[in-house]
Design a protein around this motif. Sequence first.
Motif, PDB file in Angstrom:
ATOM      1  N   ARG A   1     -21.703 -17.735 121.680  1.00  0.00           N
ATOM      2  CA  ARG A   1     -21.420 -17.736 120.540  1.00  0.00           C
ATOM      3  C   ARG A   1     -19.941 -18.617 120.775  1.00  0.00           C
ATOM      4  O   ARG A   1     -19.129 -19.686 119.384  1.00  0.00           O
ATOM      5  N   MET A   2     -19.023 -18.621 121.464  1.00  0.00           N
ATOM      6  CA  MET A   2     -18.113 -19.078 122.427  1.00  0.00           C
ATOM      7  C   MET A   2     -18.777 -20.485 122.361  1.00  0.00           C
ATOM      8  O   MET A   2     -19.336 -20.647 123.380  1.00  0.00           O
TER       9      MET A   2
ATOM     10  N   GLY B   1     -21.625 -22.082 123.770  1.00  0.00           N
ATOM     11  CA  GLY B   1     -21.972 -21.495 125.314  1.00  0.00           C
ATOM     12  C   GLY B   1     -23.669 -21.085 125.834  1.00  0.00           C
ATOM     13  O   GLY B   1     -24.301 -21.898 126.469  1.00  0.00           O
ATOM     14  N   GLY B   2     -23.585 -21.093 124.246  1.00  0.00           N
ATOM     15  CA  GLY B   2     -25.524 -20.940 123.993  1.00  0.00           C
ATOM     16  C   GLY B   2     -26.380 -21.478 123.801  1.00  0.00           C
ATOM     17  O   GLY B   2     -27.566 -21.366 124.717  1.00  0.00           O
ATOM     18  N   THR B   3     -25.782 -22.921 123.552  1.00  0.00           N
ATOM     19  CA  THR B   3     -26.352 -24.163 124.022  1.00  0.00           C
ATOM     20  C   THR B   3     -26.570 -24.816 124.816  1.00  0.00           C
ATOM     21  O   THR B   3     -27.297 -26.120 124.966  1.00  0.00           O
ATOM     22  N   LEU B   4     -25.719 -24.070 126.812  1.00  0.00           N
ATOM     23  CA  LEU B   4     -25.996 -24.889 127.759  1.00  0.00           C
ATOM     24  C   LEU B   4     -27.369 -24.825 128.053  1.00  0.00           C
ATOM     25  O   LEU B   4     -27.234 -23.973 128.144  1.00  0.00           O
ATOM     26  N   SER B   5     -27.231 -25.378 129.274  1.00  0.00           N
ATOM     27  CA  SER B   5     -28.507 -25.331 130.119  1.00  0.00           C
ATOM     28  C   SER B   5     -28.955 -24.673 130.893  1.00  0.00           C
ATOM     29  O   SER B   5     -27.065 -23.904 131.065  1.00  0.00           O
ATOM     30  N   GLY B   6     -29.462 -23.425 131.462  1.00  0.00           N
ATOM     31  CA  GLY B   6     -29.364 -22.321 132.025  1.00  0.00           C
ATOM     32  C   GLY B   6     -28.360 -22.644 133.392  1.00  0.00           C
ATOM     33  O   GLY B   6     -27.112 -22.063 133.781  1.00  0.00           O
TER      34      GLY B   6
END
Length: 255
Positions: free
Chosen positions: A109-110, A152-157
Amino acid sequence: MTAADVATTSQNVANGSELALDLRNVHSYYGHIHALKGVSLTVRHGEIVTLIGANGAGKTTTLRTISGIVHPQQGEVRLNGQRIDHVPPHRIVEMGVCQSPEGRRIFPRMTVLENLEMGAFARRDSEALRREDLERVLTLFPRLRERLKQKGGTLSGGEQQMLAIGRALMSQPKVLLLDEPSMGLAPNLVETIFETVVAINRAGVAVLLVEQNALMALNVAARGYVLETGRIVLEDEAKALQQNEKVQKAYLGIE
Ligand SMILES: Nc1ncnc2c1ncn2[C@@H]1O[C@H](COP(=O)(O)OP(=O)(O)OP(=O)(O)O)[C@@H](O)[C@H]1O
Ligand SMILES: [Mg+2]
């Protein structure tokens, strides 16, 4: 950069005899589970050492025991000659050891920037120095620069993996513990991650690299250890391990 260049470099950097990390006869448990059964290994200053082994062998536990997340019931862990096996994890980070955990545990979430700033939490130096390091990390991972405000959570692996490594670097480690940095990444990104590991090492950071990708790991490392069910069963120069029949069969997929 070829694999041969990489290997030569890490061997050149691996100079003096002074040990960054020194584990002697380490036994670690989870309740009754005896996960490490007398592990001894060393990492010299400026050296890349790889720890390879099958699932459940105890690789992550070895890193956690160094980071102070798991305290060994027997044996010694030394950093620059000083005992750290009963030092709390945050102190170990302050002493210059940083672990980039398995499975890229970033803060979803950051934002990317906030994640990177979290990496510097234990530092007591100036804002200006932290900015400099942030700049260095963003130069190493230009993709992160383009996504500083993204969660951060929306970045690719692969991007999350870069963020996890970048965050670890923000603590200014002298010793970097990497747990499966190439896990789940596309081949071109695996290459990028390994090149980054070498670049970090060239900047003077000792690296203990845990990898399932034994081939790549042995290409960048100076030395390696093979862990089987909590015991070191082999240790040698990385080149010698690549030639070792048992290693080839079990870890390199060569018959
Ligand atoms: N929190 C835990 N509680 C109980 N047992 C655990 C815990 N973490 C790990 N173990 C056990 O300790 C042993 C070593 O686990 P570890 O995670 O260190 O293996 P690993 O070599 O990192 O494996 P992998 O390649 O799958 O990541 C395994 O048998 C595992 O089941
Ligand atoms: Mg593991």
